[in-house]
Design a protein around this motif. Structure first.
Motif, PDB file in Angstrom:
ATOM      1  N   HIS A  64      14.889 -30.751   9.463  1.00 43.60           N
ATOM      2  CA  HIS A  64      13.449 -30.679   9.710  1.00 43.60           C
ATOM      3  C   HIS A  64      12.953 -31.903  10.463  1.00 43.60           C
ATOM      4  O   HIS A  64      11.967 -31.846  11.184  1.00 43.60           O
ATOM      5  CB  HIS A  64      12.698 -30.547   8.386  1.00 43.60           C
ATOM      6  CG  HIS A  64      12.887 -29.198   7.755  1.00 43.60           C
ATOM      7  ND1 HIS A  64      12.822 -28.992   6.409  1.00 43.60           N
ATOM      8  CD2 HIS A  64      13.152 -28.015   8.307  1.00 43.60           C
ATOM      9  CE1 HIS A  64      13.052 -27.717   6.153  1.00 43.60           C
ATOM     10  NE2 HIS A  64      13.254 -27.105   7.290  1.00 43.60           N
ATOM     11  N   ASN A 295       3.996 -30.416   9.212  1.00 47.16           N
ATOM     12  CA  ASN A 295       5.414 -30.694   8.991  1.00 47.16           C
ATOM     13  C   ASN A 295       5.676 -30.964   7.516  1.00 47.16           C
ATOM     14  O   ASN A 295       6.694 -30.546   6.969  1.00 47.16           O
ATOM     15  CB  ASN A 295       5.881 -31.882   9.848  1.00 47.16           C
ATOM     16  CG  ASN A 295       7.360 -31.827  10.135  1.00 47.16           C
ATOM     17  OD1 ASN A 295       7.904 -30.758  10.374  1.00 47.16           O
ATOM     18  ND2 ASN A 295       8.020 -32.968  10.080  1.00 47.16           N
ATOM     19  N   GLU A 299       8.130 -28.781   4.853  1.00 50.50           N
ATOM     20  CA  GLU A 299       9.113 -29.462   4.007  1.00 50.50           C
ATOM     21  C   GLU A 299       8.896 -29.137   2.534  1.00 50.50           C
ATOM     22  O   GLU A 299       9.829 -28.773   1.818  1.00 50.50           O
ATOM     23  CB  GLU A 299       8.951 -30.972   4.228  1.00 50.50           C
ATOM     24  CG  GLU A 299      10.146 -31.773   3.867  1.00 50.50           C
ATOM     25  CD  GLU A 299      11.221 -31.624   4.918  1.00 50.50           C
ATOM     26  OE1 GLU A 299      12.099 -30.785   4.696  1.00 50.50           O
ATOM     27  OE2 GLU A 299      11.174 -32.327   5.932  1.00 50.50           O
TER      28      GLU A 299
END
Lengths: 457, 160
Positions: A64, A295, A299
């Motif tokens: 990621h 983001n 996650e």
């Protein structure tokens, strides 16, 4: 025993972080298609449970991080889960701040991962008392979960309806494999679903009439953002990269989304982005906050979807658990959700709750020490190198060969043929009906756990 | 670029199937020479090189696995582990095959580096998105500092 586990965990965590940091640089590497088979390989090779868990967590978090690099610097989504970030990243790039987009995304991701592990393990501990009744009802629970995931896939009702034929196909092929090999297959199905979209594209490319459905293209122009310098610190502190407000927002959103485990990470990311973005007026502030929050949400949802079903139930009851993380639940002959005498034999039964917390956090920390500083410092050089060197042909070749080897390992030529069959059918259902691989993974469990009950009821 | 625009596919001269005209991504067949590649699994590939690449990787990876499994199951004291080790050797074979393919088939990408950032254009873009001087004044200090460092503070502010 504990020391041994810790050594394995650190070693495998480092390996996962390095391997997936590298894979993340290559844009277009699908998460399910990379994480799933490679984790499976690690399980099959006999890695102890602590090593498997740390490998997966460190690998997922690293991927990621590095897949934010093509997303922000090349304007190509590094992965399907990075698609929701692309518009904001492009807008920041037009403001001359691609490096800000990357740094905010990395800082938000690391912060969210650190928060998500303890919260999702805690939620799992709260849900654990439900595990007993849930396991008894597993065949029905998976049926409900498959319908739920199907309804929220792009195919909607088509995906729900297609669960029945797909599950029957899996059950029939599995019976065939049982008769021929004396054991049912699972890895071959699983790989087939993961690479379905690739199988369909390859079949179309060989079809004289189907080839024209593959868009033509010239050399693809890739614009590399200019070098604006990322700063000299070896470990840029995420809390100084984010403004205080951004850090708080990211942490709160990560905390909330860590408690959910049925939404897909992409859906959760889009939702969190809408809620947070609507409240910020100044464009720079909005865009840079969104990079961190989105983001971070990807996650936290990803980790929660893996850890909650794993710690609480041992059954892969979420799209991520049934997809990229499936090898942690079901990887015969090492792990199984269908043990003789009922029940599961996998990381759920092999690790204690506190071990999930320790090894999960260890995985995040290792990714933070390997992929995070690497992505902060060498992002530009690394993405230029990857897009100049690694051709898509070589990438597809490597995955085709990997699938061939692993499915042959499980079931010989029949295993490979089943992988390709499921890939072709699943890939077409994905493309034509919008039945995503998450629905298909659920349908696989319906085939294994629910379909055998059909004649009796 | 060592890529060959001469690689043609047998289908280019065919009349288009009316059933496929709905596909918006399908470009007119009038300029196939300029568009020698196809999008497979989200990126442009040369179909011949792709065939070669898959054949080569499978031809290295699968025999590497099968041969090492056959050998190891005889040599190892614990034959049960042979499959696992052979799997690892097969994986190494896949990666080696891919490394060779990466040399044989260069990427179909044209990497262009953006020129220096044009501050004036970036500022204009910020204004267009709604980042006016009044909005700037309403920002908290840390965000204003970030914008100043980027050269994106409104004009009078930047001089101070």
């Amino acid at each position: 025993m504990i020391v041994n586990g810790l050594v394995w965990a650190v070693g495998m965590g480092l390996l996962g972080a390095v391997v997936f940091a590298a894979i993340g640089l290559v844009s277009g590497t699908d998460e399910t298609a990379t994480l799933a088979p490679i984790t499976l390989l690690v399980v099959l090779l006999g890695t102890p449970p602590a090593g498997v868990l740390t490998f997966f967590i460190a690998g997922a978090v690293s991927k990621h991080m590095t897949h934010a690099i093509p997303t922000t610097l090349l304007g190509i989504p590094g992965d399907t889960t990075a698609v929701p970030l692309l518009d904001d990243a492009t807008a920041l790039r037009r403001l001359g701040a691609p490096h800000i987009a990357l740094r905010k995304a990395l800082a938000g991701g690391l912060l969210a991962a650190l928060i998500a592990v303890p919260i999702s393990v805690g939620i799992a501990a709260l849900l654990a008392p439900l595990a007993g009744p849930l396991k008894l009802a597993a065949p029905f629970v998976f049926l409900v979960a498959a319908v739920f995931v199907g309804y929220f896939s792009p195919g909607r009702w088509a995906s729900v309806l297609a669960i029945a034929p797909f599950a029957l196909l899996v059950a029939a092929l599995n019976a065939l494999a049982g008769a021929a090999l004396g054991k049912p297959l699972s890895i071959s199905f699983f790989l087939g679903i993961a690479i379905g979209p690739l199988v369909v594209d390859l079949l179309l490319a060989t079809s004289r009439s189907g080839r024209d459905t593959l868009p033509r293209s010239g050399p693809r122009t890739v614009w590399l953002a200019p070098d604006v310098g990322v700063g000299g610190r070896w470990f840029p502190n995420p809390l100084t990269i984010l403004s205080r407000r951004q850090a708080v927002t990211t942490a709160v959103v990560a905390g909330v989304t860590s408690t959910t485990f049925m939404l897909s990470p992409v859906a959760a990311t889009v939702l969190a982005g809408e809620i947070v973005g609507a409240r910020i007026r100044h464009p720079y502030r909005r865009l840079s906050t969104l990079m961190a929050v989105k983001n971070g949400t990807t996650e936290s949802t990803y980790l929660a979807e893996t850890l909650i079903p794993l710690v609480a139930f041992g059954l892969p009851l979420s799209p991520v658990a049934a997809g990229p993380a499936a090898a942690l639940f079901n990887a015969p002959p090492v792990y199984t959700v269908n043990a003789p005498g009922g029940g599961v034999h996998n990381l759920h039964s092999l690790l204690q709750t506190w071990q999930f917390l320790v090894y999960g956090l260890l995985g995040v920390l290792i990714a933070g020490l390997v992929a995070y500083p690497f992505a902060m410092r060498y992002a530009r050089a690394a993405s230029a190198w990857a897009s100049r060197t690694i051709s898509h042909e070589a990438l597809i070749g490597a995955f085709a060969a990997l699938i061939a080897v692993v499915s042959w390992y499980e079931g010989g030529l029949l295993g490979l043929t089943i992988s390709v069959t499921i890939g072709a059918v699943g890939g077409l259902a994905n493309r034509v009906l919008g039945m995503t691989s998450g629905v298909q993974f659920m349908a696989y469990y319906v085939a294994v756990l629910s379909v055998p009950l059909l004649p009796a009821s | 670029m060592p890529t060959t625009p001469t690689s043609r596919h047998g289908d280019t001269a065919q009349p288009r199937d009316p059933g496929q005209t709905h596909n918006a991504a399908l470009l007119p067949d009038a300029e196939p020479a300029a568009l020698p590649y196809r999008i497979v699994w989200n990126d442009a590939v040369d179909l011949r090189q792709l065939t070669l690449s898959i054949a080569l990787c499978v031809a290295v990876g699968l025999p590497a696995f099968l041969v090492s499994r056959a050998v190891l199951s005889r040599v190892l004291a614990q034959p049960a582990l042979a499959g696992g080790y052979a799997l690892l050797i097969g994986l190494v074979g896949c990666v080696l095959g891919a490394a060779v393919c990466a040399r044989l088939c260069p990427p179909k990408r044209a990497l262009t580096e953006d020129a220096e950032i044009d501050r004036a254009a970036a500022l204009a873009e910020l204004e267009r998105l709604g980042g006016t001087a009044a909005e700037f004044a309403a920002l908290p200090r840390d965000t204003r500092d970030e914008l100043r460092a980027l050269g994106l503070a409104p004009a009078p502010e930047a001089r101070s």
